[in-house]
Design a protein around this motif. Structure first.
Motif, PDB file in Angstrom:
ATOM      1  N   SER A  10       0.841  -1.187   0.000  1.00 32.58           N
ATOM      2  CA  SER A  10       0.000   0.000   0.000  1.00 32.58           C
ATOM      3  C   SER A  10       0.878   1.239   0.000  1.00 32.58           C
ATOM      4  CB  SER A  10      -0.883  -0.002   1.251  1.00 32.58           C
ATOM      5  OG  SER A  10      -0.072   0.057   2.424  1.00 32.58           O
ATOM      6  N   ASP A  11       0.229   2.397  -0.093  1.00 24.38           N
ATOM      7  CA  ASP A  11       0.969   3.647  -0.012  1.00 24.38           C
ATOM      8  C   ASP A  11       1.675   3.762   1.335  1.00 24.38           C
ATOM      9  OD1 ASP A  11       0.135   4.299  -2.540  1.00 24.38           O
ATOM     10  OD2 ASP A  11      -1.552   5.543  -1.867  1.00 24.38           O
ATOM     11  N   GLU A  12       1.059   3.215   2.396  1.00 22.18           N
ATOM     12  CA  GLU A  12       1.704   3.248   3.710  1.00 22.18           C
ATOM     13  C   GLU A  12       3.020   2.470   3.696  1.00 22.18           C
ATOM     14  OE1 GLU A  12      -1.455   2.701   3.186  1.00 22.18           O
ATOM     15  OE2 GLU A  12      -2.449   4.350   4.224  1.00 22.18           O
ATOM     16  N   ASP A  13       3.049   1.366   2.929  1.00 24.40           N
ATOM     17  CA  ASP A  13       4.288   0.602   2.816  1.00 24.40           C
ATOM     18  C   ASP A  13       5.369   1.441   2.146  1.00 24.40           C
ATOM     19  OD1 ASP A  13       3.172  -1.622   3.982  1.00 24.40           O
ATOM     20  OD2 ASP A  13       2.553  -2.511   2.072  1.00 24.40           O
ATOM     21  N   ASP A  14       4.986   2.204   1.132  1.00 21.19           N
ATOM     22  CA  ASP A  14       5.952   3.039   0.426  1.00 21.19           C
ATOM     23  C   ASP A  14       6.497   4.118   1.359  1.00 21.19           C
ATOM     24  OD1 ASP A  14       7.243   3.426  -2.120  1.00 21.19           O
ATOM     25  OD2 ASP A  14       6.170   5.339  -2.244  1.00 21.19           O
ATOM     26  N   ILE A  15       5.616   4.696   2.166  1.00 19.41           N
ATOM     27  CA  ILE A  15       6.059   5.707   3.129  1.00 19.41           C
ATOM     28  C   ILE A  15       6.986   5.077   4.168  1.00 19.41           C
ATOM     29  CG2 ILE A  15       5.275   7.246   4.974  1.00 19.41           C
ATOM     30  CD1 ILE A  15       2.721   7.690   3.330  1.00 19.41           C
ATOM     31  N   LEU A  16       6.620   3.875   4.638  1.00 29.21           N
ATOM     32  CA  LEU A  16       7.453   3.174   5.626  1.00 29.21           C
ATOM     33  C   LEU A  16       8.833   2.892   5.063  1.00 29.21           C
ATOM     34  CD1 LEU A  16       7.678   1.765   8.384  1.00 29.21           C
ATOM     35  CD2 LEU A  16       6.757  -0.298   7.301  1.00 29.21           C
ATOM     36  N   ALA A  17       8.907   2.457   3.807  1.00 27.73           N
ATOM     37  CA  ALA A  17      10.202   2.186   3.176  1.00 27.73           C
ATOM     38  C   ALA A  17      11.039   3.457   3.109  1.00 27.73           C
ATOM     39  CB  ALA A  17       9.991   1.607   1.780  1.00 27.73           C
ATOM     40  N   GLY A  18      10.388   4.584   2.758  1.00 27.15           N
ATOM     41  CA  GLY A  18      11.117   5.849   2.695  1.00 27.15           C
ATOM     42  C   GLY A  18      11.611   6.294   4.050  1.00 27.15           C
ATOM     43  N   GLU A  19      10.786   6.130   5.092  1.00 26.28           N
ATOM     44  CA  GLU A  19      11.202   6.521   6.439  1.00 26.28           C
ATOM     45  C   GLU A  19      12.370   5.665   6.916  1.00 26.28           C
ATOM     46  OE1 GLU A  19       7.049   8.218   8.362  1.00 26.28           O
ATOM     47  OE2 GLU A  19       7.535   6.089   8.587  1.00 26.28           O
ATOM     48  N   SER A  28      11.752  -4.222  12.784  1.00 29.62           N
ATOM     49  CA  SER A  28      10.576  -4.805  12.148  1.00 29.62           C
ATOM     50  C   SER A  28      10.668  -4.704  10.629  1.00 29.62           C
ATOM     51  CB  SER A  28       9.317  -4.093  12.656  1.00 29.62           C
ATOM     52  OG  SER A  28       8.164  -4.585  11.991  1.00 29.62           O
ATOM     53  N   VAL A  29      11.123  -3.541  10.133  1.00 25.90           N
ATOM     54  CA  VAL A  29      11.265  -3.361   8.687  1.00 25.90           C
ATOM     55  C   VAL A  29      12.322  -4.309   8.127  1.00 25.90           C
ATOM     56  CG1 VAL A  29      12.067  -1.756   6.903  1.00 25.90           C
ATOM     57  CG2 VAL A  29      10.444  -0.989   8.630  1.00 25.90           C
ATOM     58  N   GLU A  30      13.448  -4.458   8.827  1.00 27.24           N
ATOM     59  CA  GLU A  30      14.523  -5.317   8.337  1.00 27.24           C
ATOM     60  C   GLU A  30      14.078  -6.782   8.295  1.00 27.24           C
ATOM     61  OE1 GLU A  30      17.677  -4.336  10.971  1.00 27.24           O
ATOM     62  OE2 GLU A  30      18.065  -2.391  10.015  1.00 27.24           O
ATOM     63  N   THR A  31      13.262  -7.181   9.276  1.00 26.14           N
ATOM     64  CA  THR A  31      12.723  -8.541   9.250  1.00 26.14           C
ATOM     65  C   THR A  31      11.786  -8.722   8.060  1.00 26.14           C
ATOM     66  OG1 THR A  31      12.864  -8.725  11.657  1.00 26.14           O
ATOM     67  CG2 THR A  31      11.367 -10.229  10.531  1.00 26.14           C
ATOM     68  N   ARG A  32      10.940  -7.741   7.806  1.00 29.76           N
ATOM     69  CA  ARG A  32      10.006  -7.839   6.685  1.00 29.76           C
ATOM     70  C   ARG A  32      10.752  -7.878   5.351  1.00 29.76           C
ATOM     71  NH1 ARG A  32       4.950  -3.756   5.181  1.00 29.76           N
ATOM     72  NH2 ARG A  32       4.378  -4.822   3.241  1.00 29.76           N
ATOM     73  N   MET A  33      11.838  -7.125   5.225  1.00 27.69           N
ATOM     74  CA  MET A  33      12.607  -7.108   3.975  1.00 27.69           C
ATOM     75  C   MET A  33      13.133  -8.503   3.626  1.00 27.69           C
ATOM     76  SD  MET A  33      14.657  -3.517   4.574  1.00 27.69           S
ATOM     77  CE  MET A  33      15.906  -3.922   3.354  1.00 27.69           C
ATOM     78  N   LYS A  34      13.439  -9.291   4.662  1.00 24.89           N
ATOM     79  CA  LYS A  34      13.954 -10.630   4.426  1.00 24.89           C
ATOM     80  C   LYS A  34      12.871 -11.572   3.914  1.00 24.89           C
ATOM     81  CE  LYS A  34      17.460 -10.150   8.055  1.00 24.89           C
ATOM     82  NZ  LYS A  34      17.929 -10.646   9.375  1.00 24.89           N
ATOM     83  N   LEU A  35      11.606 -11.269   4.262  1.00 23.10           N
ATOM     84  CA  LEU A  35      10.505 -12.157   3.905  1.00 23.10           C
ATOM     85  C   LEU A  35       9.725 -11.680   2.684  1.00 23.10           C
ATOM     86  CD1 LEU A  35       9.101 -12.691   7.525  1.00 23.10           C
ATOM     87  CD2 LEU A  35      10.614 -14.214   6.257  1.00 23.10           C
ATOM     88  N   ASP A  36       9.754 -10.402   2.421  1.00 25.64           N
ATOM     89  CA  ASP A  36       8.906  -9.803   1.381  1.00 25.64           C
ATOM     90  C   ASP A  36       9.794  -9.113   0.354  1.00 25.64           C
ATOM     91  OD1 ASP A  36       7.110  -8.404  -0.150  1.00 25.64           O
ATOM     92  OD2 ASP A  36       5.996  -7.551   1.534  1.00 25.64           O
ATOM     93  N   THR A  37      10.078  -9.784  -0.757  1.00 27.89           N
ATOM     94  CA  THR A  37      10.984  -9.223  -1.764  1.00 27.89           C
ATOM     95  C   THR A  37      10.408  -7.984  -2.424  1.00 27.89           C
ATOM     96  OG1 THR A  37      10.074 -10.733  -3.432  1.00 27.89           O
ATOM     97  CG2 THR A  37      12.043 -11.461  -2.234  1.00 27.89           C
ATOM     98  N   GLY A  38       9.077  -7.911  -2.553  1.00 28.42           N
ATOM     99  CA  GLY A  38       8.465  -6.731  -3.133  1.00 28.42           C
ATOM    100  C   GLY A  38       8.707  -5.506  -2.272  1.00 28.42           C
ATOM    101  N   PHE A  39       8.543  -5.670  -0.964  1.00 33.42           N
ATOM    102  CA  PHE A  39       8.799  -4.565  -0.047  1.00 33.42           C
ATOM    103  C   PHE A  39      10.285  -4.210  -0.035  1.00 33.42           C
ATOM    104  CE2 PHE A  39       9.714  -2.952   4.256  1.00 33.42           C
ATOM    105  CZ  PHE A  39       8.907  -1.823   4.236  1.00 33.42           C
ATOM    106  N   ALA A  40      11.127  -5.236  -0.135  1.00 39.11           N
ATOM    107  CA  ALA A  40      12.569  -4.988  -0.175  1.00 39.11           C
ATOM    108  C   ALA A  40      12.941  -4.154  -1.403  1.00 39.11           C
ATOM    109  CB  ALA A  40      13.339  -6.307  -0.183  1.00 39.11           C
ATOM    110  N   ARG A  41      12.252  -4.393  -2.536  1.00 35.96           N
ATOM    111  CA  ARG A  41      12.525  -3.591  -3.732  1.00 35.96           C
ATOM    112  C   ARG A  41      12.102  -2.133  -3.532  1.00 35.96           C
ATOM    113  NH1 ARG A  41      10.903  -8.216  -6.711  1.00 35.96           N
ATOM    114  NH2 ARG A  41       8.803  -7.346  -6.994  1.00 35.96           N
ATOM    115  N   ARG A  42      11.031  -1.928  -2.771  1.00 38.48           N
ATOM    116  CA  ARG A  42      10.618  -0.550  -2.478  1.00 38.48           C
ATOM    117  C   ARG A  42      11.712   0.175  -1.688  1.00 38.48           C
ATOM    118  NH1 ARG A  42       4.497   0.795  -1.735  1.00 38.48           N
ATOM    119  NH2 ARG A  42       3.493  -0.648  -3.193  1.00 38.48           N
TER     120      ARG A  42
END
Length: 216
Positions: A8-17, A30-44
């Protein structure tokens, strides 16, 4: 890993922060853990890093000061090895640090976002810790190097002026949070290798591995 998480847009804001470094320590973990599991979020996150990358081009890279020799010179006079150091003299100095320790560990209201205040490292040593302060607590996290061997722990120490080191506790899970009323420019943070559970003498018993001066 998966690339099927809904974003979501919130995910994009979270990645930027995360890239800007404005998240709290728990949020960053929490973000670093998610990056390991979610490649789409990691690309953001990677896209934000690419977008902000040119901003760093205008700044020269600064090497963190190596304060380990200065700390060792104070802890171990006459350049004696740690195994030969008189810990009796070391412990006797803790009384003068008691007042400082009591003041530091008080809690103030109105916390702020943590800001980086020190990097603990040493030459030819892969171990690295970062320290952040939010106005009421100090956060120290291991960001490089191995975990301690079985039966050993990393322990965090605070050195204020000429006072004896004050333990801030064992770095359980390679991170620690300690309430502190204030921090002062020039304070030194150090990490030593201790038996499991930490030093039982009130002073470092193992080698001091990395140090860092607080810079605010």
């Amino acid at each position: 890993m998966t690339d099927e998480f809904a974003h979501s847009d919130e995910d994009d804001i979270l990645a930027g922060e995360y890239v800007l470094g404005v998240l709290t320590l728990s949020e960053r973990l929490s973000v670093e853990t998610r990056m390991k599991l979610d490649t789409g979020f990691a690309r953001r996150v990677a896209q934000w890093e690419n977008d902000f990358g040119p901003i760093n081009d205008g700044y020269a890279e600064l090497k963190a000061p190596n304060v380990l020799p200065r700390v060792e010179a104070r802890l171990f006079p006459k350049k004696r090895r740690i195994s030969n150091f008189s810990w009796f003299q070391f412990v006797m100095g803790t009384a003068s640090a008691a007042v400082v320790a009591l003041a530091i560990f008080l809690i103030l209201p109105n916390p702020q976002r943590p800001e980086m205040v020190a990097v603990l490292q040493a030459e030819a040593q892969p171990l690295v810790f970062t320290a952040s302060y939010d106005g009421q607590a100090l956060y120290v996290q291991q960001t490089g190097g191995p975990a301690p061997d079985t039966g050993r722990d990393y322990e965090l120490w605070l050195i204020v002026g000429d006072a004896a080191p004050v333990s801030l506790g064992v770095l359980d899970g390679q991170s620690v949070r300690r309430p502190m009323i204030d921090i002062v420019d020039g304070m030194v943070l150090a990490v030593s290798l201790e038996p499991a559970g930490g030093s039982t003498t009130g002073a470092p018993t193992g080698p001091v591995l990395v140090t860092g001066a607080v810079n605010i």
